[in-house]
Design an enzyme around this catalytic site. Structure first.
Site, PDB file in Angstrom:
ATOM      1  CB  THR A  64      -0.950  -0.004   1.209  1.00  0.00           C
ATOM      2  OG1 THR A  64      -1.967  -0.992   0.999  1.00  0.00           O
ATOM      3  CG2 THR A  64      -1.630   1.346   1.392  1.00  0.00           C
ATOM      4  CG  ASN A  84      -6.749  -7.581  -5.522  1.00  0.00           C
ATOM      5  OD1 ASN A  84      -7.118  -6.947  -6.503  1.00  0.00           O
ATOM      6  ND2 ASN A  84      -7.263  -7.369  -4.322  1.00  0.00           N
ATOM      7  CD  GLN A 123      -2.587 -10.866  -5.119  1.00  0.00           C
ATOM      8  OE1 GLN A 123      -2.387 -12.079  -5.109  1.00  0.00           O
ATOM      9  NE2 GLN A 123      -2.909 -10.196  -4.034  1.00  0.00           N
ATOM     10  CG  HIS A 142       1.679  -9.741   3.468  1.00  0.00           C
ATOM     11  ND1 HIS A 142       0.366 -10.136   3.458  1.00  0.00           N
ATOM     12  CD2 HIS A 142       1.687  -8.512   2.920  1.00  0.00           C
ATOM     13  CE1 HIS A 142      -0.385  -9.183   2.934  1.00  0.00           C
ATOM     14  NE2 HIS A 142       0.395  -8.190   2.587  1.00  0.00           N
ATOM     15  CB  THR A 153      14.977   3.707  11.618  1.00  0.00           C
ATOM     16  OG1 THR A 153      15.431   4.897  12.263  1.00  0.00           O
ATOM     17  CG2 THR A 153      15.957   2.581  11.873  1.00  0.00           C
ATOM     18  CB  CYS A 200      -7.394  -4.076   0.979  1.00  0.00           C
ATOM     19  SG  CYS A 200      -5.712  -4.697   1.118  1.00  0.00           S
TER      20      CYS A 200
END
Length: 379
Positions: free
Chosen positions: A70, A153, A181, A201, A237, A325
């Site tokens: 995203t 997706n 995807q 992921h 960071t 989502c």
């Protein structure tokens, strides 16, 4: 339990977990620190960047680590369009399609509302394909970006990325591909895209790490300002452990890609044929052949898709109705509506998405689908 929602997320691979573990323990340095502990972290980050770049066919300096896809999509779309606005002194025009992920469509909407950018959302055909000719017709003198999904997706349709890239390149307009995807199933190098978004992921890395790979020649305005990390394109960071994990996951997925795609495609086709035979009202959504190896999405006219999902879970099968989502929304899928599916039918959708190592008995899965649809219909 049979987990068939890999398009939403998947487990962290053991190899990835092992590679990350040192950076969650003794090797905890900040890559920006100028001492040996920080330099060790910086070296690991540079190595992860190099490995990702090799898979996507870009230079290490083109790789920007993000918090996920995203953020990568937002950075690509807003960053390129706003950089153009600042350079030209006036808002430009962006092109996307009607079936994109919510993070793409919402980013385009933001550019329209806040920055006065014009936008064209291309129609797709009944299978979800964007025509290169339609794209060419939509381009304007002030078009500054084309942003499209490599593979959808929800329905799994795979776009002709090379043909779309050729249209954009001929007009000297950057092409951003949402490859979330596609990663692990389709080639990422050689697409002709100027920018690619990837989520860790989906390919065996943990949630919370992603990549925007964007060629250095494309001006990009950062969305996050601060210490100037990631070559001043994404301050903050860096997530060293996540970057290391994503690099390992992407290499493993790429190494397995051809064999996994062939095996899982055959499994998907077997499941699809059995479901269509056992459930006469079932309709496959998306392109029948230009589709992701691991995705089979159906509508079951006359029954609630959510009710079918509950019946499937009672039978040990976990799947979804589409994009995670958009969870919690009662609205029919914008993707299916764009394909011309009636709203009441779009709300009957069920998607099965398989992982690289899927171990599924097609007959038992098809039987579970048929039983679940019958149980809902009998109420």
């Amino acid at each position: 339990m049979l987990y068939l929602d890999h398009a939403a997320t998947g487990p962290v691979r053991p190899e990835v977990r092992a590679a990350m573990l040192p950076f969650l323990g003794d090797r905890y340095g900040n890559p920006s620190s100028h001492h040996t502990v920080g330099e060790d972290a910086a070296a690991a980050l540079d190595d992860a960047r190099r490995r990702v770049a090799a898979v996507v066919g870009m230079r290490p300096g083109d790789v920007v680590f993000t918090s996920g896809a995203t953020e990568a999509n937002n950075l690509a779309i807003k960053g390129i369009a706003i950089a153009s606005l600042l350079r030209r002194g006036r808002p430009g025009h962006v092109v996307t399609s009607a079936i994109e992920h919510e993070s793409v469509l919402a980013s385009v909407d933001f550019l329209e509302r806040v920055h006065g950018v014009a936008a064209t959302r291309l129609d797709v055909d009944a299978d979800g394909l964007v025509s290169p000719a339609t794209l060419a017709e939509a381009l304007r003198e002030d078009t500054v970006l084309v942003s499209l999904g490599y593979a959808n997706n929800e329905i799994g349709t795979v776009q002709d990325a090379a043909a779309l890239a050729a249209v954009a390149a001929a007009a000297r307009i950057p092409l951003h591909l949402d490859a979330v995807q596609a990663a692990g199933w389709l080639p990422l190098a050689g697409t002709g895209a100027d920018a690619l978004s990837i989520a860790g992921h989906k390919i065996g890395a943990p949630q919370g790490i992603g990549v925007l790979a964007i060629r250095g020649r494309v001006p990009l305005e950062p969305l996050l300002h601060g210490g100037g990390q990631e070559r001043d394109r994404r301050s903050g960071t860096e997530n060293v452990a996540g970057a290391v994990g994503l690099a390992v996951a992407l290499e493993l997925a790429e190494a397995e890609r051809s064999v996994a795609a062939e095996r899982v495609s055959a499994l998907r086709d077997d499941v699809t044929a059995r479901v269509m035979t056992l459930v006469p009202e079932a309709r496959l959504t998306g392109h029948p052949s230009r589709r992701l190896p691991g995705t089979a999405s159906f509508t079951f006219a006359g029954v609630s898709g959510e009710a079918v999902l509950l019946e499937l879970e009672r039978r040990g099968v976990v799947s979804s109705s589409g994009s995670a989502c958009a969870a919690g929304s009662d609205e029919p899928s914008h993707v299916l509506l764009a394909l011309g599916v009636a709203p009441e039918v779009a709300q009957t959708s069920v998607r099965f998405s398989f992982g690289h190592h899927a171990a599924v008995d097609p007959a038992r899965l098809a039987d579970a689908v048929a039983e679940s649809v019958a149980a809902v219909r009998s109420r």
